[in-house]
Motif scaffolding. Sequence first.
Motif, PDB file in Angstrom:
ATOM      1  N   VAL A 130      -3.928  -0.391  -9.164  1.00 38.45           N
ATOM      2  CA  VAL A 130      -5.045  -0.543  -8.221  1.00 38.45           C
ATOM      3  C   VAL A 130      -6.365  -0.305  -8.944  1.00 38.45           C
ATOM      4  O   VAL A 130      -7.330  -1.071  -8.795  1.00 38.45           O
TER       5      VAL A 130
ATOM      6  N   ILE B   8      -6.899   2.633   0.985  1.00 36.64           N
ATOM      7  CA  ILE B   8      -5.468   2.365   1.074  1.00 36.64           C
ATOM      8  C   ILE B   8      -4.822   3.078   2.255  1.00 36.64           C
ATOM      9  O   ILE B   8      -3.995   2.499   2.962  1.00 36.64           O
ATOM     10  N   TYR B   9      -5.217   4.331   2.497  1.00 34.07           N
ATOM     11  CA  TYR B   9      -4.609   5.072   3.610  1.00 34.07           C
ATOM     12  C   TYR B   9      -4.894   4.423   4.970  1.00 34.07           C
ATOM     13  O   TYR B   9      -3.961   4.172   5.737  1.00 34.07           O
TER      14      TYR B   9
ATOM     15  N   HIS C 246      -2.934   1.209   5.208  1.00 30.99           N
ATOM     16  CA  HIS C 246      -1.493   1.454   5.346  1.00 30.99           C
ATOM     17  C   HIS C 246      -1.128   1.896   6.759  1.00 30.99           C
ATOM     18  O   HIS C 246      -0.097   1.477   7.299  1.00 30.99           O
TER      19      HIS C 246
ATOM     20  N   ARG D 135      -9.144   2.963  -3.474  1.00 29.25           N
ATOM     21  CA  ARG D 135      -8.076   3.962  -3.271  1.00 29.25           C
ATOM     22  C   ARG D 135      -8.253   4.694  -1.944  1.00 29.25           C
ATOM     23  O   ARG D 135      -7.269   4.989  -1.256  1.00 29.25           O
TER      24      ARG D 135
ATOM     25  N   THR E 107       0.834  -1.210   0.000  1.00 28.48           N
ATOM     26  CA  THR E 107       0.000   0.000   0.000  1.00 28.48           C
ATOM     27  C   THR E 107       0.866   1.258   0.000  1.00 28.48           C
ATOM     28  O   THR E 107       0.486   2.279  -0.569  1.00 28.48           O
TER      29      THR E 107
ATOM     30  N   GLU F  83      -0.486   2.898  -8.472  1.00 30.36           N
ATOM     31  CA  GLU F  83      -1.842   3.415  -8.244  1.00 30.36           C
ATOM     32  C   GLU F  83      -2.740   3.086  -9.435  1.00 30.36           C
ATOM     33  O   GLU F  83      -3.899   2.700  -9.258  1.00 30.36           O
TER      34      GLU F  83
ATOM     35  N   THR G   2       1.793   3.100  -3.286  1.00 33.54           N
ATOM     36  CA  THR G   2       0.819   3.998  -3.914  1.00 33.54           C
ATOM     37  C   THR G   2       1.331   5.432  -3.967  1.00 33.54           C
ATOM     38  O   THR G   2       1.066   6.161  -4.931  1.00 33.54           O
TER      39      THR G   2
END
Length: 370
Positions: free
Chosen positions: A220, A326-327, A330, A323, A207, A217, A210
């Motif tokens: 993804v 992902i944060y 991560h 997307r 992740t 990205e 990205t």
Amino acid sequence: MKKTLKKNIGLLHLWLGLASGLIVFIVALSGSILVFEDELDEFFNPEFYKVEAIGDKKLPVDAIVSQVQKEFHLKKIDRIYTFYDPERTLKILATDSDKKKQIISLDPYSGKVLASVPAKSRFFSVVLDLHRHLVLGDFGQAVTGISCLIFVFMLLSGIVLWWPNKIKNLKQRLTVKWDASFKRVNWDFHSTFGFYTFLVLLIISLTGLTWSYKWFENGVYFLADGTTKKPSAKVENPTKIDPEGDKSFFYQNIFAKTDSIYRYKGDTQIRMPADTINSIMVIKINLEKEIPNIASLAYFDKYTGKVVETRPYESFSNGDKLRRLIYPIHTGSIYGYPTKIIAFIVCLFAVTLPITGLLIWFGRKKKKKS
């Protein structure tokens, strides 16, 4: 043939580990700190999070903005953050007359300035810059990106090296022999806990790519949507010339309209365009969802404040939804404190990997000399 392949993988694992060890140490250590960024920042800097007392009614946002613009000689308002929690402060990210970004915390009930700090000087801004760029700009980002790719290979090759040749030796590989020599304990610690943390570290590393590589990205989006084409986050402003008119409640009306469009409980931020072409983007995070970072968007004319376009979360493509996940994946915040604690422990273990790996290499060198 099998032994030769494993030996070659071992050599790659060793030398790539030595080459990227320092970067992995820095990125893993800074990453472990960032896991609890919100909690630590609120503990050490409560004036950016909590008001001194909850008032009866919040002031119009425009009145607060106008006051702070004069006090700090602000050239441009970049972002305005409001929060659903009545105890939370109002935050403004702005550019001052020296073209430096400032983060300003205000009491939404009284308009009082509670704290301010240059955005680049904020402790966690420095830690994030270290984590992503090594405080070296684009060059640092390239280095961390390559190191992250190497770390993914290290994890995969580590599993190959850990895997026992005979199934009867599996139990031995799953435990650390704490009463053995230091050399053996170091080896067991490196390989055994490397196995236990493998999956989480692999997810965090993948992740993380990205933010380093556009192709990742795009990948993804391709996996989720079947195409790398994604909608632009920007929407062109329909009005080209600023018309004369009363704008005393400009920001307040934008927040009110956003709340009327998206009626869930949420934290909202206005993002002013950095150019002269695009419209204002407003993001409202849905606090009613169990998973963080679920948000809907609305776009407003930067001159008239009229709604230009709405993008509810439900209309997002699978790629956009993935997307946004992902944060929190991560950072470990995906399921709150349980996953944060796991991410924190795993990142701390990752900090030890370059050290224990280096000790293994020293042990081999010493053995060869003997």
